[in-house]
Design a protein around this motif. Sequence first.
Motif, PDB file in Angstrom:
ATOM      1  N   ASN A 160       0.771  -1.157  -0.033  1.00  0.00           N
ATOM      2  CA  ASN A 160       0.088   0.058   0.004  1.00  0.00           C
ATOM      3  C   ASN A 160       0.914   1.131   0.045  1.00  0.00           C
ATOM      4  OD1 ASN A 160      -2.625   1.265   0.352  1.00  0.00           O
ATOM      5  ND2 ASN A 160      -1.712   2.032   2.234  1.00  0.00           N
TER       6      ASN A 160
ATOM      7  N   PHE B 106       6.659   4.088   4.440  1.00  0.00           N
ATOM      8  CA  PHE B 106       7.041   4.955   5.576  1.00  0.00           C
ATOM      9  C   PHE B 106       8.662   5.202   5.626  1.00  0.00           C
ATOM     10  CE2 PHE B 106       2.895   5.308   7.657  1.00  0.00           C
ATOM     11  CZ  PHE B 106       2.188   4.006   7.285  1.00  0.00           C
TER      12      PHE B 106
ATOM     13  N   TYR C 174      10.757   6.540   8.964  1.00  0.00           N
ATOM     14  CA  TYR C 174      11.051   6.947  10.372  1.00  0.00           C
ATOM     15  C   TYR C 174      12.519   7.389  10.759  1.00  0.00           C
ATOM     16  CZ  TYR C 174       6.154   5.867  11.641  1.00  0.00           C
ATOM     17  OH  TYR C 174       4.772   5.869  11.648  1.00  0.00           O
TER      18      TYR C 174
ATOM     19  N   PHE D  62       8.003  10.086  12.858  1.00  0.00           N
ATOM     20  CA  PHE D  62       7.611   9.984  11.296  1.00  0.00           C
ATOM     21  C   PHE D  62       8.228  10.914  10.477  1.00  0.00           C
ATOM     22  CE2 PHE D  62       4.691   9.277   8.124  1.00  0.00           C
ATOM     23  CZ  PHE D  62       4.360  10.436   7.487  1.00  0.00           C
TER      24      PHE D  62
ATOM     25  N   LEU E 215      14.440   4.427   9.511  1.00  0.00           N
ATOM     26  CA  LEU E 215      13.818   3.031   9.393  1.00  0.00           C
ATOM     27  C   LEU E 215      12.847   3.284   8.235  1.00  0.00           C
ATOM     28  CD1 LEU E 215      12.708   2.848  13.197  1.00  0.00           C
ATOM     29  CD2 LEU E 215      14.812   2.082  11.959  1.00  0.00           C
TER      30      LEU E 215
ATOM     31  N   ILE F 154      -0.783  -2.004   8.889  1.00  0.00           N
ATOM     32  CA  ILE F 154       0.255  -1.628   9.814  1.00  0.00           C
ATOM     33  C   ILE F 154       1.630  -1.519   9.148  1.00  0.00           C
ATOM     34  CG2 ILE F 154       0.922  -2.665  11.847  1.00  0.00           C
ATOM     35  CD1 ILE F 154      -2.021  -3.682  12.101  1.00  0.00           C
ATOM     36  N   PRO F 155       2.445  -0.778   9.705  1.00  0.00           N
ATOM     37  CA  PRO F 155       3.647  -0.682   9.279  1.00  0.00           C
ATOM     38  C   PRO F 155       4.430  -2.084   9.606  1.00  0.00           C
ATOM     39  CG  PRO F 155       3.473   0.979  10.670  1.00  0.00           C
ATOM     40  CD  PRO F 155       2.099   0.504  10.536  1.00  0.00           C
TER      41      PRO F 155
ATOM     42  N   PHE G 299       8.679  -3.126   9.425  1.00  0.00           N
ATOM     43  CA  PHE G 299       9.743  -2.482   9.565  1.00  0.00           C
ATOM     44  C   PHE G 299      11.325  -3.107   8.990  1.00  0.00           C
ATOM     45  CE2 PHE G 299       9.065   1.761  11.659  1.00  0.00           C
ATOM     46  CZ  PHE G 299       7.891   1.563  12.243  1.00  0.00           C
ATOM     47  N   GLY G 300      11.918  -2.432   8.276  1.00  0.00           N
ATOM     48  CA  GLY G 300      13.340  -2.905   8.095  1.00  0.00           C
ATOM     49  C   GLY G 300      14.257  -2.853   9.272  1.00  0.00           C
TER      50      GLY G 300
ATOM     51  N   TYR H 141      -0.330  -0.344  19.336  1.00  0.00           N
ATOM     52  CA  TYR H 141       0.805  -1.158  19.085  1.00  0.00           C
ATOM     53  C   TYR H 141       1.627  -1.569  20.112  1.00  0.00           C
ATOM     54  CZ  TYR H 141      -0.918   0.898  14.574  1.00  0.00           C
ATOM     55  OH  TYR H 141      -1.347   1.395  13.348  1.00  0.00           O
TER      56      TYR H 141
ATOM     57  N   TYR I 219       5.434  -2.968  19.821  1.00  0.00           N
ATOM     58  CA  TYR I 219       6.680  -3.470  19.135  1.00  0.00           C
ATOM     59  C   TYR I 219       7.793  -4.028  20.107  1.00  0.00           C
ATOM     60  CZ  TYR I 219       4.892  -1.644  14.715  1.00  0.00           C
ATOM     61  OH  TYR I 219       4.302  -1.239  13.544  1.00  0.00           O
TER      62      TYR I 219
ATOM     63  N   PRO J 120      15.166  -5.724  13.054  1.00  0.00           N
ATOM     64  CA  PRO J 120      14.164  -4.766  13.032  1.00  0.00           C
ATOM     65  C   PRO J 120      13.210  -4.778  13.910  1.00  0.00           C
ATOM     66  CG  PRO J 120      14.065  -6.528  10.995  1.00  0.00           C
ATOM     67  CD  PRO J 120      14.954  -6.997  12.186  1.00  0.00           C
ATOM     68  N   LEU J 121      12.270  -3.509  13.987  1.00  0.00           N
ATOM     69  CA  LEU J 121      11.262  -3.468  14.723  1.00  0.00           C
ATOM     70  C   LEU J 121      10.376  -4.736  14.621  1.00  0.00           C
ATOM     71  CD1 LEU J 121      10.444   0.288  14.860  1.00  0.00           C
ATOM     72  CD2 LEU J 121      10.778  -1.409  17.029  1.00  0.00           C
TER      73      LEU J 121
ATOM     74  N   GLU K   8       0.059   6.836  10.154  1.00  0.00           N
ATOM     75  CA  GLU K   8       1.185   7.070  10.687  1.00  0.00           C
ATOM     76  C   GLU K   8       0.998   6.838  12.047  1.00  0.00           C
ATOM     77  OE1 GLU K   8       1.522  11.368  10.494  1.00  0.00           O
ATOM     78  OE2 GLU K   8       2.928  11.581  11.874  1.00  0.00           O
ATOM     79  N   ALA K   9       2.204   6.186  12.442  1.00  0.00           N
ATOM     80  CA  ALA K   9       2.137   5.764  13.931  1.00  0.00           C
ATOM     81  C   ALA K   9       3.176   6.755  14.809  1.00  0.00           C
ATOM     82  CB  ALA K   9       2.722   4.331  14.033  1.00  0.00           C
TER      83      ALA K   9
END
Lengths: 111, 116
Positions: free
Chosen positions: A30, A33, A35, A45, A87, A98-99, A101-102, B33, B35, B42-43, B104-105
Motif C-alpha cells: 500500500n 514509511f 521514520y 515519522f 527506518l 500496519i507498518p 519495519f526494516g 500497537y 513493538y 528490525p522492529l 502514521e504511527a
Amino acid sequence: GQNIDQPTEMTATEGAIVQINCTYQTSGFNGLFWYQQHAGEAPTFLSYNVLDGLEEKGRFSSFLSRSKGYSYLLLKELQMKDSASYLCAVSREGGSYIPTFGRGTSLIVHP
Amino acid sequence: ETGVTQTPRHLVMGMTNKKSLKCEQHLGHNAMYWYKQSAKKPLELMFVYSLEERVENNSVPSRFSPECPNSSHLFLHLHTLQPEDSALYLCASSQGVTQTASTEAFFGQGTRLTVV
C-alpha cells in the motif's frame, strides 16, 4: 511475507547530501514509511509515500517506485543532529495497513 | 513529546517475576500497537488493537499478554520471561488501521527491559 532491505550503516559529512535506499518485496503493497530514530529515543515519522515519485519536505525528500519495489530518503545540507537510525517500513494492502519495519540504517554525520 | 507515554522507562526483572508495561496515548487515536526492538534486528510487531479489539497477534509467546481496556490505554503483562526477551518495548498509536485512516504511527519512548 515481506522482505525489506536497507544498508546497515552510512557515513557522511556535515553539509553534504546523503541518499538512503530501501528495497522491498511484499505480497500486496500500500505505501512506504520513513521514520527517524535517535539513540535511546522513540521513532518519529518522516514521510509516507503511496504514489510513485518524489515528495519533498524541507531538507528531507522521499522517493518511491512501486514497479521497482524501491524507495530512497534524501537528506540535504546534513547537520550533526541528523545522526540517527533511519527506518524504512512497508504497509500492506488489504486487511490492516500496519507498518512492517526494516532493520534501519544508522547514519553517522561527521564534521 | 509524541503524545504517547510509556511507563516504566527501564525495568529489570527476574525470570520468575510478573510485571506489566503501561502505555497511554493522548491523541484520540483508535489503534494501539506493541513493538519489540532488539539490537541489530528490525522492529518486530507484537500486537495490534483497533477500537479495543485485538486485530493482529504475530505468533508472540504466551508469556506476553496484552490488554487494552479502552482506546487510550494499552498494557503488556509479562510473566516467566527469558533472558532473550530483553529488549526495548515500544508502544505506538495511530488513527486507525484502515486504508482511509492515517496509519502514521506515533511512538512512545519505550521501556528498556532486562531479564536476569
